[in-house]
Design an enzyme around this catalytic site. Structure first.
Site, PDB file in Angstrom:
ATOM      1  N   GLY A 229      43.667  32.891  48.536  1.00 29.69           N
ATOM      2  CA  GLY A 229      42.874  34.069  48.228  1.00 29.69           C
ATOM      3  C   GLY A 229      43.386  34.857  47.024  1.00 29.69           C
ATOM      4  O   GLY A 229      43.092  36.038  46.902  1.00 29.69           O
ATOM      5  N   ARG A 230      44.180  34.205  46.192  1.00 27.33           N
ATOM      6  CA  ARG A 230      44.786  34.844  45.014  1.00 27.33           C
ATOM      7  C   ARG A 230      45.696  36.018  45.387  1.00 27.33           C
ATOM      8  O   ARG A 230      45.944  36.917  44.602  1.00 27.33           O
ATOM      9  CB  ARG A 230      43.722  35.266  44.007  1.00 27.33           C
ATOM     10  CG  ARG A 230      42.925  34.083  43.472  1.00 27.33           C
ATOM     11  CD  ARG A 230      42.080  34.390  42.271  1.00 27.33           C
ATOM     12  NE  ARG A 230      42.768  35.079  41.189  1.00 27.33           N
ATOM     13  CZ  ARG A 230      43.556  34.519  40.268  1.00 27.33           C
ATOM     14  NH1 ARG A 230      43.790  33.220  40.332  1.00 27.33           N
ATOM     15  NH2 ARG A 230      44.093  35.227  39.308  1.00 27.33           N
ATOM     16  N   LEU A 231      46.195  36.010  46.617  1.00 23.72           N
ATOM     17  CA  LEU A 231      47.154  37.034  47.046  1.00 23.72           C
ATOM     18  C   LEU A 231      48.570  36.522  46.761  1.00 23.72           C
ATOM     19  O   LEU A 231      49.414  36.399  47.648  1.00 23.72           O
ATOM     20  CB  LEU A 231      46.961  37.356  48.530  1.00 23.72           C
ATOM     21  CG  LEU A 231      45.587  37.900  48.904  1.00 23.72           C
ATOM     22  CD1 LEU A 231      45.492  38.130  50.407  1.00 23.72           C
ATOM     23  CD2 LEU A 231      45.292  39.186  48.140  1.00 23.72           C
TER      24      LEU A 231
END
Length: 189
Positions: free
Chosen positions: A166-168
């Site tokens: 999630g691009r975290l």
């Protein structure tokens, strides 16, 4: 530095043995334009990150004019990247001699034959230069050319990035303080 060395060993063990030492070196021209290329890391310890080159090369000229530089390591199989910023300086002649002595003979000859970053009229000239050096040093130990040596980037900032769902992503930065210690902070991805 210890964290970097741990990740580099992990990259070597996980399918990236050739790429574990490959790094992008970014320098700047005298008028401030960025210049980047891939080079190989040849040593890393508490003093910094070492690579070698011809002192007549573009990268050497840029580093001699402006010691500020940056390195980037990216290991896709680990989904990790390390960015390093700092200042560079030439390694000692003794250190360069020691490393040069460990290089394969053909690489030593190549160092003598190449006028790195100069215009090459054709491949033939390079081959002739190489063969000339090969004959010159036939049966002899090849000394390090005085125009060839290393640079050590002394880091002032090291950022570790790890890909997450999630691009975290995880981003941790270490910055050297005036007293020489390191301050650690997390960054938004």
């Amino acid at each position: 530095i210890a964290r970097f060395l741990e990740l580099q060993r992990l990259a070597e063990r996980n399918g990236e043995p050739q790429r574990a030492t490959a790094m992008t070196l970014a320098t700047a021209t005298p008028d401030g334009l960025p210049s980047a290329r891939m080079v190989l890391l040849k040593g890393a310890d508490q003093r910094g990150f070492v690579f070698y080159t011809n002192y007549g090369s573009r990268k050497a000229a840029e580093l001699d004019a402006n010691s500020g530089a940056a390195l980037v390591f990216y290991w896709p199989t680990l989904a990790k990247q390390i960015r390093i910023e700092g200042t560079s300086s030439r390694v000692s002649a003794t250190e360069a001699d020691e490393y040069f002595g460990t290089r394969p003979r053909h690489s030593q000859l190549g160092a003598w034959a190449s006028r790195q970053s100069d215009i090459l009229p054709g491949r033939r000239e390079l081959i002739v230069a190489y063969l000339t050096e090969k004959m010159r040093w036939l049966g002899q130990r090849i000394p390090r050319p005085t125009f060839w040596g290393g640079y050590r980037l002394n880091p002032s900032r090291i950022e570790f990035w790890e890909s997450r769902l999630g691009r975290l992503h995880d981003r941790t930065v270490f910055e050297r303080t005036e007293d020489g210690s390191w301050r650690r902070e997390m960054l938004y991805p």
